[in-house]
Design a protein around this motif. Structure first.
Motif, PDB file in Angstrom:
ATOM      1  N   UNK A  57       0.837  -1.204   0.000  1.00 22.17           N
ATOM      2  CA  UNK A  57       0.000   0.000   0.000  1.00 22.17           C
ATOM      3  C   UNK A  57       0.872   1.255   0.000  1.00 22.17           C
ATOM      4  N   UNK A  58       1.964   1.207   0.751  1.00 24.12           N
ATOM      5  CA  UNK A  58       2.855   2.375   0.820  1.00 24.12           C
ATOM      6  C   UNK A  58       3.612   2.592  -0.482  1.00 24.12           C
ATOM      7  N   UNK A  59       4.231   1.563  -1.020  1.00 29.33           N
ATOM      8  CA  UNK A  59       5.091   1.768  -2.192  1.00 29.33           C
ATOM      9  C   UNK A  59       4.292   2.184  -3.426  1.00 29.33           C
ATOM     10  N   UNK A  60       2.999   1.892  -3.449  1.00 32.06           N
ATOM     11  CA  UNK A  60       2.167   2.326  -4.583  1.00 32.06           C
ATOM     12  C   UNK A  60       2.006   3.838  -4.625  1.00 32.06           C
ATOM     13  N   UNK A  61       2.344   4.503  -3.518  1.00 32.81           N
ATOM     14  CA  UNK A  61       2.204   5.959  -3.445  1.00 32.81           C
ATOM     15  C   UNK A  61       3.539   6.685  -3.621  1.00 32.81           C
ATOM     16  N   UNK A  62       4.617   5.942  -3.825  1.00 34.52           N
ATOM     17  CA  UNK A  62       5.948   6.552  -3.881  1.00 34.52           C
ATOM     18  C   UNK A  62       6.110   7.413  -5.127  1.00 34.52           C
ATOM     19  N   UNK A  63       6.672   8.605  -4.922  1.00 36.90           N
ATOM     20  CA  UNK A  63       6.997   9.490  -6.042  1.00 36.90           C
ATOM     21  C   UNK A  63       8.360  10.118  -5.781  1.00 36.90           C
ATOM     22  N   UNK A  64       8.709  11.123  -6.554  1.00 36.64           N
ATOM     23  CA  UNK A  64       9.985  11.806  -6.361  1.00 36.64           C
ATOM     24  C   UNK A  64      11.103  11.269  -7.232  1.00 36.64           C
ATOM     25  N   UNK A  65      10.778  10.350  -8.134  1.00 33.68           N
ATOM     26  CA  UNK A  65      11.751   9.770  -9.048  1.00 33.68           C
ATOM     27  C   UNK A  65      11.287   9.990 -10.487  1.00 33.68           C
ATOM     28  N   UNK A  66      12.184   9.796 -11.420  1.00 33.35           N
ATOM     29  CA  UNK A  66      11.831   9.975 -12.828  1.00 33.35           C
ATOM     30  C   UNK A  66      10.728   9.027 -13.240  1.00 33.35           C
ATOM     31  N   UNK A  67      10.792   7.823 -12.707  1.00 31.06           N
ATOM     32  CA  UNK A  67       9.807   6.793 -13.020  1.00 31.06           C
ATOM     33  C   UNK A  67       9.816   5.785 -11.881  1.00 31.06           C
ATOM     34  N   UNK A  68       8.651   5.311 -11.476  1.00 33.23           N
ATOM     35  CA  UNK A  68       8.556   4.280 -10.443  1.00 33.23           C
ATOM     36  C   UNK A  68       7.763   3.105 -10.999  1.00 33.23           C
ATOM     37  N   UNK A  69       8.380   1.929 -10.929  1.00 24.75           N
ATOM     38  CA  UNK A  69       7.688   0.710 -11.348  1.00 24.75           C
ATOM     39  C   UNK A  69       7.730  -0.296 -10.207  1.00 24.75           C
ATOM     40  N   UNK A  70       6.588  -0.881  -9.912  1.00 23.56           N
ATOM     41  CA  UNK A  70       6.494  -1.846  -8.822  1.00 23.56           C
ATOM     42  C   UNK A  70       6.303  -3.242  -9.388  1.00 23.56           C
ATOM     43  N   UNK A  71       7.130  -4.151  -8.929  1.00 20.35           N
ATOM     44  CA  UNK A  71       7.033  -5.551  -9.352  1.00 20.35           C
ATOM     45  C   UNK A  71       6.595  -6.359  -8.134  1.00 20.35           C
ATOM     46  N   UNK A  72       5.325  -6.748  -8.103  1.00 19.60           N
ATOM     47  CA  UNK A  72       4.788  -7.510  -6.980  1.00 19.60           C
ATOM     48  C   UNK A  72       4.890  -9.001  -7.297  1.00 19.60           C
ATOM     49  N   UNK A  73       5.725  -9.678  -6.553  1.00 18.65           N
ATOM     50  CA  UNK A  73       5.881 -11.121  -6.755  1.00 18.65           C
ATOM     51  C   UNK A  73       4.574 -11.829  -6.402  1.00 18.65           C
ATOM     52  N   UNK A  74       4.205 -12.823  -7.215  1.00 21.17           N
ATOM     53  CA  UNK A  74       2.969 -13.569  -6.979  1.00 21.17           C
ATOM     54  C   UNK A  74       3.130 -14.632  -5.906  1.00 21.17           C
ATOM     55  N   UNK A  75       4.351 -15.111  -5.757  1.00 23.62           N
ATOM     56  CA  UNK A  75       4.660 -16.092  -4.716  1.00 23.62           C
ATOM     57  C   UNK A  75       5.985 -15.701  -4.071  1.00 23.62           C
ATOM     58  N   UNK A  76       6.262 -16.238  -2.896  1.00 28.27           N
ATOM     59  CA  UNK A  76       7.470 -15.871  -2.176  1.00 28.27           C
ATOM     60  C   UNK A  76       8.707 -16.457  -2.851  1.00 28.27           C
ATOM     61  N   UNK A  77       9.605 -15.575  -3.287  1.00 30.08           N
ATOM     62  CA  UNK A  77      10.831 -16.004  -3.945  1.00 30.08           C
ATOM     63  C   UNK A  77      11.985 -16.122  -2.955  1.00 30.08           C
ATOM     64  N   UNK A  78      11.910 -15.401  -1.835  1.00 32.63           N
ATOM     65  CA  UNK A  78      13.050 -15.293  -0.937  1.00 32.63           C
ATOM     66  C   UNK A  78      13.974 -14.200  -1.441  1.00 32.63           C
ATOM     67  N   UNK A  79      14.734 -13.617  -0.517  1.00 35.24           N
ATOM     68  CA  UNK A  79      15.566 -12.465  -0.871  1.00 35.24           C
ATOM     69  C   UNK A  79      16.586 -12.787  -1.952  1.00 35.24           C
ATOM     70  N   UNK A  80      17.290 -13.913  -1.820  1.00 31.87           N
ATOM     71  CA  UNK A  80      18.356 -14.237  -2.776  1.00 31.87           C
ATOM     72  C   UNK A  80      17.812 -14.361  -4.194  1.00 31.87           C
ATOM     73  N   UNK A  81      16.772 -15.149  -4.364  1.00 31.63           N
ATOM     74  CA  UNK A  81      16.221 -15.355  -5.709  1.00 31.63           C
ATOM     75  C   UNK A  81      15.617 -14.075  -6.270  1.00 31.63           C
ATOM     76  N   UNK A  82      14.997 -13.291  -5.400  1.00 30.63           N
ATOM     77  CA  UNK A  82      14.403 -12.034  -5.847  1.00 30.63           C
ATOM     78  C   UNK A  82      15.479 -11.071  -6.340  1.00 30.63           C
ATOM     79  N   UNK A  83      16.593 -10.963  -5.595  1.00 32.59           N
ATOM     80  CA  UNK A  83      17.671 -10.067  -6.003  1.00 32.59           C
ATOM     81  C   UNK A  83      18.330 -10.551  -7.285  1.00 32.59           C
ATOM     82  N   UNK A  84      18.644 -11.828  -7.353  1.00 31.59           N
ATOM     83  CA  UNK A  84      19.294 -12.359  -8.559  1.00 31.59           C
ATOM     84  C   UNK A  84      18.421 -12.122  -9.788  1.00 31.59           C
TER      85      UNK A  84
END
Length: 301
Positions: A57-84
């Motif tokens: 809910x919070x990140x959907x309101x983020x501004x102040x950048x040239x462009x903001x794109x949100x990638x909402x994972x459908x299932x839990x990837x875990x930090x390592x897999x998400x970063x890679x």
């Protein structure tokens, strides 16, 4: 016109940490000219669903950048897999990337430092990683920036040309180490980097960062770092999945812009010794360790 690197921010279930991380990112001089990609991992279980929803809910309101794109994972990837996955996607598209996690406070000059360094060393194959965090080193008269063997993961940047050498296979990594390499990899036995490799092998951690450092080390690569940190990690308060409670690595963020960079592409011997001394003595005396352990237990009650 300068081509600014995209920022990848990885978030999960800590709304207050995420708010602070983004607040300080927004205050960076180059924020309005930078593209921000926020990768939001899905809840691992029902106990985390409400916190993940609050973060989203919070990140959907983020501004102040040239462009903001949100990638909402459908299932839990875990930090390592998400970063890679996220880093691989963005370096393929942009050729470079700046990476943040959800518990990092930055200087207003952090993005400037990253972009200046990415541009300066973009064609230097030996330079594979740019870190923005540095331990609270005691020595004075250290250079503003320096090259070092190890890769810090609290705010960093890289290029597609370097990230393509990221080695996923832990068995292949292990096979390429002899005793001397293990010793040097572990900063002459002062840091538990090799233990982290062994723990990944045995399933006790799922670290992308230790494999990335190993990938750099085995290629003879170097990392660029500031001697005074441009990042402070606020995640060592017991809320993090991969961090405990301690203040060993707490720093005061450098309020100055980085103006100078090393000309020679080689590890700085002076700063290496300073880092080694810090790592060797970072936990303090026996009684200091007892006091810290007691404080952490009290905070955890």
């Amino acid at each position: 016109m300068q081509n600014f690197a995209p920022i990848a921010l990885f978030v999960y279930n800590r709304p207050e940490h995420t708010r602070r991380t983004i607040k300080f990112l927004q205050q960076n001089l180059m924020a309005e000219e930078s593209r921000l990609y926020i990768f939001s991992d899905a809840a691992k279980d029902t106990t985390n669903q409400s916190l993940v929803a609050e973060v989203r809910d919070f990140i959907r309101q983020v501004d102040g950048f040239k462009h903001v794109e949100i990638i909402e994972r459908k299932s839990n990837m875990g930090l390592a897999n998400s970063i890679i996955d996220g880093v691989s996607r963005l370096v393929k598209e942009y050729g470079k990337i700046i990476v943040f996690e959800d518990d990092l406070i930055s200087s207003m000059y952090t993005l400037q430092y990253f972009n200046d360094a990415l541009n300066r060393y973009q064609n230097e194959d030996t330079v594979m990683h740019i870190g923005a965090y540095m331990y609270p080193l005691k020595e004075e008269n250290l250079p503003d920036t320096f090259f070092y063997r190890a890769a810090t993961s609290w705010g960093w940047a890289t290029w597609d040309r370097a990230w393509k050498h990221f080695e996923h296979d832990i068995d292949l990594i292990i096979s390429r180490f002899d005793q001397e390499k293990k010793h040097q990899f572990s900063i002459e036995g002062t840091m538990n980097f090799w233990k982290q490799i062994q723990e990944f092998k045995s399933g006790k951690n799922n670290s992308w960062a230790i494999r990335w450092y190993a990938s750099i080390f085995l290629r003879g690569g170097l990392t660029l770092n500031p001697s005074k940190s441009l990042i402070n990690n606020i995640g060592h308060d017991g809320t993090g999945i991969h961090s405990g409670m301690n203040d060993i690595y707490h720093v005061i963020i450098n309020p100055q812009a980085i103006k100078t960079f090393p000309e020679k592409i080689e590890e700085n011997v002076l700063v290496y010794q300073s880092i080694k001394n810090f790592l060797k003595n970072r936990k303090g005396s026996f009684w200091q360790r007892i006091i810290r352990f007691a404080k952490e237990k009290i905070k955890g009650i």
